[in-house]
Each structure stands twice: as structure tokens, then as C-alpha cells.
Design an enzyme around this catalytic site. Structure first.
Site, PDB file in Angstrom:
ATOM      1  N   ARG A 136      99.044  48.643  75.772  1.00  0.00           N
ATOM      2  CA  ARG A 136      99.706  48.939  74.495  1.00  0.00           C
ATOM      3  C   ARG A 136      99.712  47.670  73.637  1.00  0.00           C
ATOM      4  NH1 ARG A 136     104.734  48.244  74.530  1.00  0.00           N
ATOM      5  NH2 ARG A 136     105.187  49.511  76.359  1.00  0.00           N
TER       6      ARG A 136
ATOM      7  N   TYR B  16      98.117  60.626  49.053  1.00  0.00           N
ATOM      8  CA  TYR B  16      97.832  61.497  50.196  1.00  0.00           C
ATOM      9  C   TYR B  16      99.108  62.274  50.567  1.00  0.00           C
ATOM     10  CZ  TYR B  16      96.694  62.890  54.966  1.00  0.00           C
ATOM     11  OH  TYR B  16      96.491  63.615  56.111  1.00  0.00           O
TER      12      TYR B  16
ATOM     13  N   ASP C  28      95.986  51.684  50.181  1.00  0.00           N
ATOM     14  CA  ASP C  28      95.306  52.588  51.102  1.00  0.00           C
ATOM     15  C   ASP C  28      93.855  52.680  50.616  1.00  0.00           C
ATOM     16  OD1 ASP C  28      94.201  54.836  52.356  1.00  0.00           O
ATOM     17  OD2 ASP C  28      96.099  55.922  52.398  1.00  0.00           O
TER      18      ASP C  28
ATOM     19  N   LYS D  78      88.345  58.789  58.711  1.00  0.00           N
ATOM     20  CA  LYS D  78      87.468  59.199  57.619  1.00  0.00           C
ATOM     21  C   LYS D  78      86.164  58.399  57.660  1.00  0.00           C
ATOM     22  CE  LYS D  78      91.198  61.570  56.894  1.00  0.00           C
ATOM     23  NZ  LYS D  78      92.286  61.151  56.033  1.00  0.00           N
TER      24      LYS D  78
HETATM   25  C1  PLP Z   1      93.710  61.137  56.017  1.00  0.00           C
HETATM   26  C2  PLP Z   1      94.409  60.144  55.176  1.00  0.00           C
HETATM   27  C3  PLP Z   1      95.554  59.489  55.634  1.00  0.00           C
HETATM   28  C4  PLP Z   1      96.198  59.805  56.957  1.00  0.00           C
HETATM   29  O1  PLP Z   1      95.413  59.459  58.029  1.00  0.00           O
HETATM   30  P1  PLP Z   1      95.415  60.218  59.444  1.00  0.00           P
HETATM   31  O2  PLP Z   1      94.373  59.519  60.199  1.00  0.00           O
HETATM   32  O3  PLP Z   1      95.135  61.665  59.178  1.00  0.00           O
HETATM   33  O4  PLP Z   1      96.793  60.029  60.010  1.00  0.00           O
HETATM   34  C5  PLP Z   1      96.106  58.525  54.808  1.00  0.00           C
HETATM   35  N1  PLP Z   1      95.587  58.239  53.588  1.00  0.00           N
HETATM   36  C6  PLP Z   1      94.499  58.863  53.119  1.00  0.00           C
HETATM   37  C7  PLP Z   1      93.976  58.517  51.776  1.00  0.00           C
HETATM   38  C8  PLP Z   1      93.875  59.834  53.895  1.00  0.00           C
HETATM   39  O5  PLP Z   1      92.800  60.466  53.405  1.00  0.00           O
END
Ligand code: PLP
Length: 379
Positions: free
Chosen positions: A46, A98, A170, A195
Site C-alpha cells: 500500500r 466531470y 484535471d 482514459k
Molecule cells: C473519468 C473522469 C474522472 C474520474 O475518473 P475515474 O477513473 O472514473 O474515477 C475525473 N475527471 C475527468 C475529466 C474524467 O473524465
């Protein structure tokens, strides 16, 4: 060294014991200590795992940061970052966000006694006017989801610096290949590695990158204390994806631009959102802040929900699914999917209409993708 080279080599030296070119998947929870208090840098997985370390070094390198941290999901990365705040603190966030981040802020973080003000990002000075005595952090996404607006990171970074606030960006939507917020003055970059970074729609993961040592040591503490870490196998899959990030991003963008020009002229399309189009409201800013425009397109189809349903059911290559950034093309209906967590009035206020659709353009053959859209748009 350039991005493509760093993506393949940084954090990923051949294994010193065996010469293995690829970082092994260290499936171990614990590590033998030679004597009490004497270990080789790893005590418990961890806290640290060599496959994860490789990923964390790679992520830091790609974002042009000093320190990387990997997480079990984008939202767990976000949750860990928000632990930097204490009860009574205040956050300013852009209002095109998001859906899961909005839900986290409203349904979870609010219970910690932390409040959030959402500002209309169309007026960038709104960020400074929203500052309160207890404001600690600004959270933005750019390009935004799903309307693909562009926020001037440097401008917001100056506001943050003048007011001693932490700026978090982000960067999920275009990946570090096209945009590096730390270089524009952000303090922390967050990713859903689910992504583009992993890029093959096969894992859920998150990342945090910073160059600020103090923030890093706090975040590293919280990463271990909260424990939302990725498995060695998932870490390895993200590393594997990263090796081809540059070539994938170039193809995503090439295809997206091609389809955006096609859709923009199509009589059944009411409005198209793609920052790479000269008609996009923030095209100039996009050009100066990013080295490319990414693979996400949003569009409003003429007519109401029946037209939306028809379009979605006729598409064959664009799969109706949440998420984005994988090699395959996906279609998303934000009102019911990614932004289903937003109350309807809030959603409409933010411009996420009932006829809005979002495409994650994959790296299939562009003519095939165009044909698929064309077939779905016939009367
Ligand atoms: C998908 C997404 C998230 C969240 O991520 P997860 O891996 O699904 O927890 C946060 N910000 C953006 C812009 C996203 O597309």
C-alpha cells in the site's frame, strides 16, 4: 529528451537483476527486511510497490513534474487531493466539471465542512470575485467536460499565486501529450488514467503530479493513509498504455478534426463543440495553451430526445458507453450518463442540453467513422 522517448524510458529501466526490458508486475504485498528497520525501500505494497513506482516516475516525467502518485481511480486521486483541506475551508471550481467530481464535492466533501462555489467559466474574472477569506483551493478542468470550453490556466494560476491558493487542474481530457498545466503555473495535476493514459478501456486508475515538495509529502502521506492505490497489474497496464500515448493522441486528434469538419457542415447538426475548429469560441486560447486539440467532440443534434435515440441506436462503430480516451470510438449522452448526477435545472443552467451528445473519437479508420456517423444521421 523529448516526450515520446520519455514515455518509453522514464521510470522504466531494465530490471537490474534479470535484465528484463519490461518492468515486472511485482505481485507481492510485503517485502523481506534484512534486519529490523533495514529494507530496500519497500515495506508494504500500500505504501509502495516497484511496478507502481515505475508508473509514478513515468507520470511525473510526462507532466514535467517532480513527483507522481498513482491511484485506484481518478476519483480516488481527487479525494486524496481534497484531503489537503480542513473543515471550514472553501473551494472554487469551474461549473463545467466531470459529474463525478461534482458529486464528490456536493455529497461527500461537503460533509467534511468544506464548501464549494461553482463559477461560470465564461467570465474568467469570476474566479477572483469568488475568493473568500477561507478559500484554499481552485479546481478546474480544461478542456471542460462535456462542453469543451478552454480555461486560461496561466491566468487562473496567477490568481491562485496572488491569493496563496492551490491550483489543481484535471488534465484528463487532452493528456500531458497536448497540455502540461504545471508548466503554466498549476500546483497539482490530476488524471483519470482510465482514459487516454491507459488508453485501451481496460482499467480504472488515477494520478496526481506536482513539483511542490511540501504538497507532495502531504499527498504521499494521504495516499498511504487513505489507501486508494492501484494494483501492480493495473499500474503495469497504464505503463504499457503510456508507451504509445504520443502516437495514439496524434491519431485521436487527426480523426477528431476530420469528423469535426464533417459534422460542422451536416444539416442535422445544430451545434458542434471542438476546440480545433476555427469557429470554436476559444480556438485561439486552445492553440496557445495546448499543442493539440484532443479527440473529444460534443454536438447538439437537431430535434429532441427522439432524434438523439435514433442517432444512438443507428451507430455501429461508436459504442454507446460511458468513459473516453480508449482506442475505440464511444458515444455518450451526458444528460443521462456522465452528468446524470446533476439535478436537471443545474444541468440545463450549465448548457448540457437534452440534445447534447459527446463523442470520444477513437483511432479506427477515419472514413469508416465518418460513414458510421453519416448512416446514423439519415432521416
Ligand atoms: C473519468 C473522469 C474522472 C474520474 O475518473 P475515474 O477513473 O472514473 O474515477 C475525473 N475527471 C475527468 C475529466 C474524467 O473524465
Amino acid at each position: 529528451m523529448e516526450f515520446e522517448t520519455r514515455a518509453i524510458h522514464d521510470g522504466q529501466e531494465p530490471d537490474s537483476k534479470t535484465g528484463a526490458v519490461i518492468v515486472p508486475i511485482y505481485l507481492t504485498s510485503t517485502y523481506q527486511q534484512e534486519a529490523i528497520g533495514q529494507h530496500k525501500g519497500y515495506e508494504y505494497s500500500r505504501t509502495g510497490n516497484p511496478t507502481r513506482t515505475a508508473l509514478e516516475e513515468s507520470l511525473a516525467s510526462l507532466e514535467g513534474g517532480k513527483y507522481g502518485l498513482a491511484f485506484a481511480s481518478g476519483l480516488s486521486a481527487t479525494t486524496t487531493v481534497l484531503n489537503l483541506l480542513k473543515s471550514g475551508d472553501h473551494i472554487i471550481a469551474g461549473d463545467d466539471l466531470y459529474g463525478g467530481t461534482y458529486r464528490l464535492l456536493e455529497k461527500v466533501v461537503s460533509n467534511w465542512g468544506i464548501t464549494t462555489t461553482y463559477v461560470d467559466i465564461d467570465e474568467i474574472t469570476n474566479f477572483s470575485s469568488a475568493i473568500q477569506a477561507n478559500t484554499k483551493l481552485i479546481w478546474i478542468e480544461t478542456p471542460t467536460n462535456p462542453l469543451l470550453k478552454i480555461i486560461d490556466i496561466e491566468f487562473i494560476a496567477n490568481i491562485a499565486k496572488q491569493n496563496n491558493l492551490i491550483l489543481v487542474v484535471d488534465n484528463t481530457f487532452v493528456s500531458p501529450y497536448f497540455q502540461r498545466p504545471l508548466e503554466l503555473g498549476a500546483d497539482i495535476v490530476v488524471h483519470s488514467t482510465t482514459k487516454y493514459l491507459a488508453g485501451h478501456s481496460d482499467i480504472i486508475g488515477g494520478a496526481v503530479v506536482t513539483s511542490n515538495e511540501e504538497l507532495y509529502s502531504q499527498l504521499k502521506f494521504y495516499q498511504n493513509a487513505i489507501g486508494a492505490v492501484p494494483s501492480p497489474f493495473d499500474s503495469w497496464l497504464v505503463l504499457r498504455g503510456i508507451k504509445t500515448l504520443a502516437i495514439r493522441m496524434r491519431e485521436h486528434e487527426k480523426n477528431a478534426l476530420y469528423l469535426a469538419y464533417f459534422l460542422e457542415k451536416h444539416p442535422k447538426i445544430e451545434k458542434i463543440y471542438y476546440p480545433g475548429l476555427p469557429t470554436h469560441e476559444h480556438h485561439q486560447l486552445a492553440k496557445s495553451q495546448m499543442s493539440g486539440f484532443g479527440g473529444m467532440i460534443s454536438l447538439e443534434i437537431k430535434g429532441g430526445f427522439t432524434e438523439v435515440e435514433k442517432f444512438a441506436s443507428r451507430l455501429k462503430l461508436f459504442l454507446l458507453a460511458e468513459s473516453l480516451g480508449g482506442v475505440e470510438s464511444l458515444l455518450c449522452y451526458p444528460a443521462k450518463m456522465t452528468h446524470g448526477a446533476l439535478p436537471e435545472t443545474e444541468r440545463l443552467k450549465r448548457g448540457i442540453k437534452d440534445n447534447l451528445l459527446r463523442l470520444s473519437v477513437g483511432i479506427e479508420n477515419p472514413q469508416d467513422l465518418k460513414q458510421d456517423l453519416e448512416n446514423a444521421l439519415v432521416n
